[in-house]
Motif scaffolding. Structure first.
Motif, PDB file in Angstrom:
ATOM      1  N   PRO A  17      -4.753  26.487 -38.998  1.00 22.69           N
ATOM      2  CA  PRO A  17      -4.478  25.055 -39.222  1.00 22.69           C
ATOM      3  C   PRO A  17      -4.712  24.222 -37.968  1.00 22.69           C
ATOM      4  N   ASP A  18      -4.997  22.952 -38.176  1.00 17.23           N
ATOM      5  CA  ASP A  18      -5.070  22.021 -37.049  1.00 17.23           C
ATOM      6  C   ASP A  18      -3.701  21.909 -36.391  1.00 17.23           C
ATOM      7  N   ILE A  19      -3.702  21.568 -35.117  1.00 19.26           N
ATOM      8  CA  ILE A  19      -2.442  21.389 -34.390  1.00 19.26           C
ATOM      9  C   ILE A  19      -1.707  20.170 -34.932  1.00 19.26           C
ATOM     10  N   ASN A  20      -0.419  20.341 -35.182  1.00 18.02           N
ATOM     11  CA  ASN A  20       0.417  19.285 -35.752  1.00 18.02           C
ATOM     12  C   ASN A  20       1.726  19.222 -34.963  1.00 18.02           C
ATOM     13  N   LEU A  21       1.931  18.143 -34.222  1.00 19.31           N
ATOM     14  CA  LEU A  21       3.122  17.995 -33.383  1.00 19.31           C
ATOM     15  C   LEU A  21       4.255  17.232 -34.078  1.00 19.31           C
ATOM     16  N   ASN A  22       4.088  16.901 -35.345  1.00 21.38           N
ATOM     17  CA  ASN A  22       5.054  16.017 -36.011  1.00 21.38           C
ATOM     18  C   ASN A  22       6.477  16.549 -35.970  1.00 21.38           C
ATOM     19  N   HIS A  23       6.656  17.823 -36.287  1.00 26.09           N
ATOM     20  CA  HIS A  23       8.029  18.339 -36.355  1.00 26.09           C
ATOM     21  C   HIS A  23       8.626  18.476 -34.958  1.00 26.09           C
ATOM     22  N   LEU A  24       7.827  18.884 -33.992  1.00 25.95           N
ATOM     23  CA  LEU A  24       8.328  18.971 -32.626  1.00 25.95           C
ATOM     24  C   LEU A  24       8.823  17.602 -32.156  1.00 25.95           C
ATOM     25  N   LYS A  25       8.056  16.563 -32.459  1.00 31.32           N
ATOM     26  CA  LYS A  25       8.461  15.213 -32.054  1.00 31.32           C
ATOM     27  C   LYS A  25       9.685  14.747 -32.839  1.00 31.32           C
ATOM     28  N   LYS A  26       9.766  15.166 -34.088  1.00 30.54           N
ATOM     29  CA  LYS A  26      10.921  14.819 -34.913  1.00 30.54           C
ATOM     30  C   LYS A  26      12.198  15.468 -34.383  1.00 30.54           C
ATOM     31  N   LEU A  27      12.064  16.664 -33.826  1.00 27.84           N
ATOM     32  CA  LEU A  27      13.209  17.380 -33.260  1.00 27.84           C
ATOM     33  C   LEU A  27      13.655  16.795 -31.920  1.00 27.84           C
ATOM     34  N   THR A  28      12.794  16.019 -31.291  1.00 24.36           N
ATOM     35  CA  THR A  28      13.067  15.537 -29.934  1.00 24.36           C
ATOM     36  C   THR A  28      13.791  14.196 -29.954  1.00 24.36           C
ATOM     37  N   THR A  29      14.898  14.129 -29.221  1.00 28.36           N
ATOM     38  CA  THR A  29      15.667  12.895 -29.076  1.00 28.36           C
ATOM     39  C   THR A  29      15.584  12.416 -27.634  1.00 28.36           C
ATOM     40  N   GLU A  30      16.373  11.405 -27.311  1.00 28.74           N
ATOM     41  CA  GLU A  30      16.410  10.918 -25.931  1.00 28.74           C
ATOM     42  C   GLU A  30      16.996  11.952 -24.977  1.00 28.74           C
ATOM     43  N   ILE A  31      17.674  12.971 -25.526  1.00 28.35           N
ATOM     44  CA  ILE A  31      18.287  14.015 -24.689  1.00 28.35           C
ATOM     45  C   ILE A  31      17.321  15.172 -24.452  1.00 28.35           C
ATOM     46  N   GLY A  32      16.698  15.616 -25.502  1.00 26.92           N
ATOM     47  CA  GLY A  32      15.801  16.765 -25.426  1.00 26.92           C
ATOM     48  C   GLY A  32      15.445  17.214 -26.822  1.00 26.92           C
ATOM     49  N   ILE A  33      15.044  18.459 -26.949  1.00 28.88           N
ATOM     50  CA  ILE A  33      14.683  18.982 -28.268  1.00 28.88           C
ATOM     51  C   ILE A  33      15.905  19.652 -28.889  1.00 28.88           C
ATOM     52  N   ILE A  34      16.213  19.267 -30.127  1.00 24.50           N
ATOM     53  CA  ILE A  34      17.396  19.776 -30.839  1.00 24.50           C
ATOM     54  C   ILE A  34      17.201  21.251 -31.165  1.00 24.50           C
ATOM     55  N   GLN A  35      18.294  21.995 -31.105  1.00 29.21           N
ATOM     56  CA  GLN A  35      18.208  23.446 -31.269  1.00 29.21           C
ATOM     57  C   GLN A  35      17.828  23.875 -32.686  1.00 29.21           C
ATOM     58  N   PHE A  36      18.548  23.403 -33.692  1.00 30.11           N
ATOM     59  CA  PHE A  36      18.355  23.893 -35.057  1.00 30.11           C
ATOM     60  C   PHE A  36      17.928  22.790 -36.010  1.00 30.11           C
ATOM     61  N   SER A  37      17.448  23.238 -37.167  1.00 27.00           N
ATOM     62  CA  SER A  37      17.038  22.325 -38.214  1.00 27.00           C
ATOM     63  C   SER A  37      17.451  22.924 -39.548  1.00 27.00           C
ATOM     64  N   ILE A  38      17.927  22.087 -40.460  1.00 26.37           N
ATOM     65  CA  ILE A  38      18.222  22.525 -41.817  1.00 26.37           C
ATOM     66  C   ILE A  38      16.980  22.222 -42.646  1.00 26.37           C
ATOM     67  N   ILE A  39      16.248  23.263 -43.017  1.00 26.85           N
ATOM     68  CA  ILE A  39      14.895  23.156 -43.537  1.00 26.85           C
ATOM     69  C   ILE A  39      14.088  22.364 -42.491  1.00 26.85           C
ATOM     70  N   ASN A  40      13.651  21.143 -42.784  1.00 29.41           N
ATOM     71  CA  ASN A  40      12.893  20.395 -41.777  1.00 29.41           C
ATOM     72  C   ASN A  40      13.664  19.182 -41.258  1.00 29.41           C
ATOM     73  N   LYS A  41      14.979  19.155 -41.483  1.00 27.46           N
ATOM     74  CA  LYS A  41      15.806  18.048 -41.009  1.00 27.46           C
ATOM     75  C   LYS A  41      16.557  18.462 -39.742  1.00 27.46           C
ATOM     76  N   PRO A  42      16.244  17.865 -38.599  1.00 24.96           N
ATOM     77  CA  PRO A  42      16.932  18.233 -37.348  1.00 24.96           C
ATOM     78  C   PRO A  42      18.446  18.110 -37.471  1.00 24.96           C
ATOM     79  N   ASP A  43      19.146  19.098 -36.951  1.00 18.77           N
ATOM     80  CA  ASP A  43      20.602  19.144 -37.007  1.00 18.77           C
ATOM     81  C   ASP A  43      21.168  18.843 -35.620  1.00 18.77           C
ATOM     82  N   ARG A  44      21.484  17.589 -35.388  1.00 12.45           N
ATOM     83  CA  ARG A  44      21.971  17.190 -34.063  1.00 12.45           C
ATOM     84  C   ARG A  44      23.284  17.862 -33.712  1.00 12.45           C
TER      85      ARG A  44
END
Length: 499
Positions: free
Chosen positions: A87-114
């Motif tokens: 597949p082509d490179i897709n950064l969408n989920h990595l960016k979605k996981l990233t907040t002003e603090i950093g990258i969130i540890q876990f996700s429930i399916i594809n929803k970041p769990d802060r």
């Protein structure tokens, strides 16, 4: 509400395991009661939805494509060759996981769990992956993510020169930092800092200077580390930083750390068990890989020799013909023990990714094609070449599923798995350009030796083959699906004539 309510025998099967609610025929009062119950119980609705997603996942378009290809291969006595389009490179989920603090540890399916907070481990890996992406693409949009992950690493650095690992959503260090060994996390942070420094020519000078200052503090305690994997990460970090921070002290530190790994090997190995420890656990390939980096820095042939012996031993344990099966976290492999059938599952994307990174390095050093072939086999694990024949990467979200279990895939898309996939994907870019280049067509690619369907892209393969898993738009999958069935039928009929 039809997603929740069925009232026939088929529904009993479809809605088992808490994937819905069963009501009686022609009972509007019961229907109304259960609708109200669902409307008033959000956790129940979420639970039913998640259970439903896990149940339907094996029938997703990508998995259905793999199943049909595997079935066709079986029916014609394994005379097909399956090829997986990267597949082509897709950064969408990595960016979605990233907040002003950093990258969130876990996700429930594809929803970041802060509420899961943040870790030094994940932000160090994310920094390395984004450095690699920026190095490859020169996309200046990556810089804000580099700064974010670096700032998190710097925040975790303590005055004594060590790092803490666990941070909550309020930027407080959690009690977990006192309960677990943090050496591996410290090693990963040094690896990340070293890689960031190594691409300094592409970055603002002040940013690089700050990274170098942080690295110097972090290296104060490096020679006190005892964890083999932490030692491996630190060697990698020093190797990369040495491109910009050359010093005799770096060489001395690497020698000391590499000698520790060699000593472990000499103590624990025997002719039947060529490894650093009496067991294989997680991130095993990092140990052999680190010794190659130590050899590149010091030219000590003992490091190179030990690296190859141990890495080939590891590969003999996790590769079987055309498949990879990394060590399960459900039970490590001990001396005199193979990977037993009951230990299926517990395979983590991070272990596959680390193996791919090491294979790339060993190929660059030795130029042996077997390493390159195993890179491809390893990456195909993400695309469905595993014991369940199911995709581990989600091409629509850009996230990677958290693990391959005995009879299911963990559909959560956390930071560790998503970043690990990205690191592996970037490693494939150089040596597999025909599989990684962007393509305009979408859906499943199928090819026969003599004849190609209209509108389907083909590749010059030596024998009749199926190329599957080129990911893209969902609607194109659906539109191409009918033609796939026709193609499968025609291949089977032609093959039958030749039997």
């Amino acid at each position: 509400m039809s997603d929740y309510f069925y009232s026939n025998s088929h529904a009993l099967e479809v809605l088992e395991n808490n994937t819905g609610i069963i009501i009686d025929f022609e009972n509007p009062k019961q229907l109304a009661k259960q609708v109200i119950h669902l409307l008033n119980d959000e956790p129940l609705r979420i639970n039913i939805s998640l259970n439903g997603l896990h149940k339907m996942a094996p029938n997703a378009w990508e998995n259905s494509a793999i199943s049909h290809a595997v079935l066709m291969d079986k029916l014609i006595h394994h005379k097909l060759s399956l090829h997986y389009k990267i597949p082509d490179i897709n950064l969408n989920h990595l960016k979605k996981l990233t907040t002003e603090i950093g990258i969130i540890q876990f996700s429930i399916i594809n929803k970041p769990d802060r509420t899961s907070g943040y870790t030094l481990d994940d932000n160090a890996r994310a920094l390395i992956a984004m450095c690699q992406h920026f190095e490859s693409t020169k996309d200046t949009a990556d810089i804000e993510y580099l700064v974010c992950y670096f700032n998190f690493i710097k925040y975790c650095l303590q005055p004594e020169g060590n790092f803490l690992n666990y941070v909550d959503d309020n930027k407080n260090f959690t009690a977990q930092n006192k309960l677990v060994n943090l050496e591996d996390a410290n090693g990963r942070a040094i690896w990340a800092l070293g890689y960031l420094i190594s691409i300094g020519d592409l970055l603002p000078e002040t940013f690089v200077a700050e990274a170098q200052a942080t690295m110097k503090i972090a290296l104060r305690n490096s020679t006190k580390i005892r964890s083999p994997r932490a030692i491996g990460f630190i060697i990698k970090g020093i190797y990369y930083s040495n491109f910009k921070m050359k010093s005799d002290e770096n060489i001395t530190n690497v020698r000391s750390l590499a000698n520790s790994l060699v000593q472990m090997f000499e103590t624990e190995s025997n002719p039947e068990w060529l490894w650093f420890e009496r067991y294989l656990t997680y991130a095993n390939s990092v140990l052999s890989e680190a010794l190659i980096y130590a050899w590149l820095l010091t030219e000590d042939q003992q490091y190179k020799k030990t690296a190859k012996i141990t890495f080939n031993f590891l590969l003999s344990k996790i590769f079987k013909k055309t498949k990879i099966k990394v060590i399960s976290n459900n039970g490590w492999m001990h001396h005199r023990e193979g990977i037993l059938p009951e230990k299926n599952g517990g395979e983590q994307p991070i272990d596959v990714a680390y193996t791919i990174l090491a294979l790339r390095l060993f190929y660059e050093v030795y130029k042996e094609k077997d390493y390159l072939n195993k890179m491809s086999i390893g990456f195909n694990w993400f695309l469905g070449k595993n014991h369940l024949h199911r995709i581990i990467y989600n091409p629509l979200t850009g996230g990677c599923y958290d693990g391959l279990e005995d009879n299911y895939v963990n559909l959560n898309q956390g930071a560790e798995s998503t970043v690990s996939y990205l690191m592996a994907r970037l490693a494939m870019e150089k040596y597999f350009p025909e599989l990684t280049k962007k393509n305009k067509t979408t859906g499943i690619l199928l090819k026969r030796t003599r004849k190609t369907m209209s509108g389907v892209r083909s590749y010059p393969l030596r024998k009749q083959s199926v190329t599957c898993l080129k990911h893209g738009n969902y609607e194109n999958y659906k539109n191409n699906y009918r033609s796939i069935y026709g193609y499968l039928y025609s291949v089977l009929m032609n093959q039958k004539k030749n039997l």
